[in-house]
Design an enzyme around this catalytic site. Structure first.
Site, short mmCIF file in Angstrom:
data_model
loop_
_atom_site.label_atom_id
_atom_site.label_comp_id
_atom_site.label_asym_id
_atom_site.label_seq_id
_atom_site.Cartn_x
_atom_site.Cartn_y
_atom_site.Cartn_z
N ASP A 68 24.87 11.50 -5.19
CA ASP A 68 24.18 10.63 -6.19
C ASP A 68 22.75 10.17 -5.96
O ASP A 68 22.35 10.26 -4.91
CB ASP A 68 25.03 9.53 -6.54
N LYS A 99 22.25 10.52 -11.56
CA LYS A 99 22.26 9.95 -12.98
C LYS A 99 21.22 8.80 -13.18
O LYS A 99 20.92 8.01 -12.31
CB LYS A 99 23.57 9.50 -13.26
N MET A 111 24.21 -3.01 -13.42
CA MET A 111 23.49 -2.26 -14.46
C MET A 111 23.33 -3.02 -15.86
O MET A 111 23.44 -2.66 -16.89
CB MET A 111 24.49 -1.05 -14.92
#
Length: 259
Positions: free
Chosen positions: A36, A58, A171
């Site tokens: 990732d 991502k 996030m």
């Protein structure tokens, strides 16, 4: 052909030395590594010669590979008899979609193993000198996703505001105004300490502190973006005297300048 195996590995929050020994072994033994965006690239240098490396990064509103494609690749390579390491930032079962990948592997009867990692909601505040629990300040600790915060009632803000001492929100930078608004609305004192830890545990770490009433403005002043962890609670006050990592980093910078 003998079937391979998939290791779903937590790479930790950024400092490459925080990966577990077991996770590092999975990198070294892998024929294929799917990694990732937020993993430290230094970890990939431990891959054996010839190992295939596939970037699955991502970013907000942009995915190099869709989750369905990643799931299919894990199965595809394992069925070819390969050792596959799925390298994920933090811990694979803490907002890492590792559970979804494990479900897909189980559905296709692929052997797999979960190797936990240190999650950023604990590590980033630790590197900012903030213990998420403390006998005098915090008897409870909750991890929340801020990625999908909205007003449809999916997050129990009243319970979080009144019942949990320390909150770690992942996030959540984009939704920070809404998060603060909800916590104050449901009874959290506007003066409750808050901090955003940007790129925690790395040399780029930046800590921006304030209160529920001021942290949005402070974040805007410093142009804080993701990846950042938001920590809310009285334990944040301890960062003023326990910020060992920032002191260590400053000393290293001074030493480099002298040399």
């Amino acid at each position: 052909m003998e079937q391979g195996k998939v290791y779903i590995v937590g790479a930790g929050p950024g400092d490459p030395e925080l990966i577990t020994l077991k996770g590092l072994r999975a990198i070294k033994e892998a024929d294929v590594i799917l990694y990732d965006r937020l993993i430290n690239g230094e970890l990939l240098t431990y891959a054996k010669p010839g190992a295939e490396q596939i970037f699955c990064g991502k970013q907000p509103n942009f995915h190099v590979l869709k989750q369905e494609t990643i799931n299919q690749l894990l199965v595809h390579h394992a069925l070819k008899g390969k050792i596959v390491t799925r390298l994920k930032g933090g811990d694979p079962f803490v907002f890492g979609r590792g559970g979804e990948e494990a479900e897909h592997l189980a559905k296709h009867h692929i052997a797999y193993e979960i190797i936990p990692g240190i999650t950023s909601g604990i590590a980033a505040p630790a590197y900012a000198g903030i213990p998420v629990t403390h006998r005098e300040y915090s008897q409870s600790f909750a991890i929340i996703t801020g990625h999908q915060c909205h007003d449809n009632g999916d997050i129990q803000w009243e319970s979080l505001a009144k019942g949990i001492d320390t909150l770690a929100i992942y996030m959540g930078v984009k939704k920070l105004p809404y998060i603060c608004e909800q916590l104050i609305k449901y009874g959290r004192h506007p003066g409750t300490p808050a901090v955003l830890v940007y790129w925690g545990t790395t040399e780029n770490q930046l800590n921006v502190t304030g209160t529920l009433e001021t942290i949005v403005q402070e974040a805007r002043k410093s142009n804080i973006q993701n990846p950042s962890i938001i920590i809310i609670g009285d334990v944040v006050k301890l960062g003023e005297k326990l910020n060992w990592f920032q002191h260590e980093t400053n000393e290293q910078q001074v030493l480099r300048a002298v040399l």
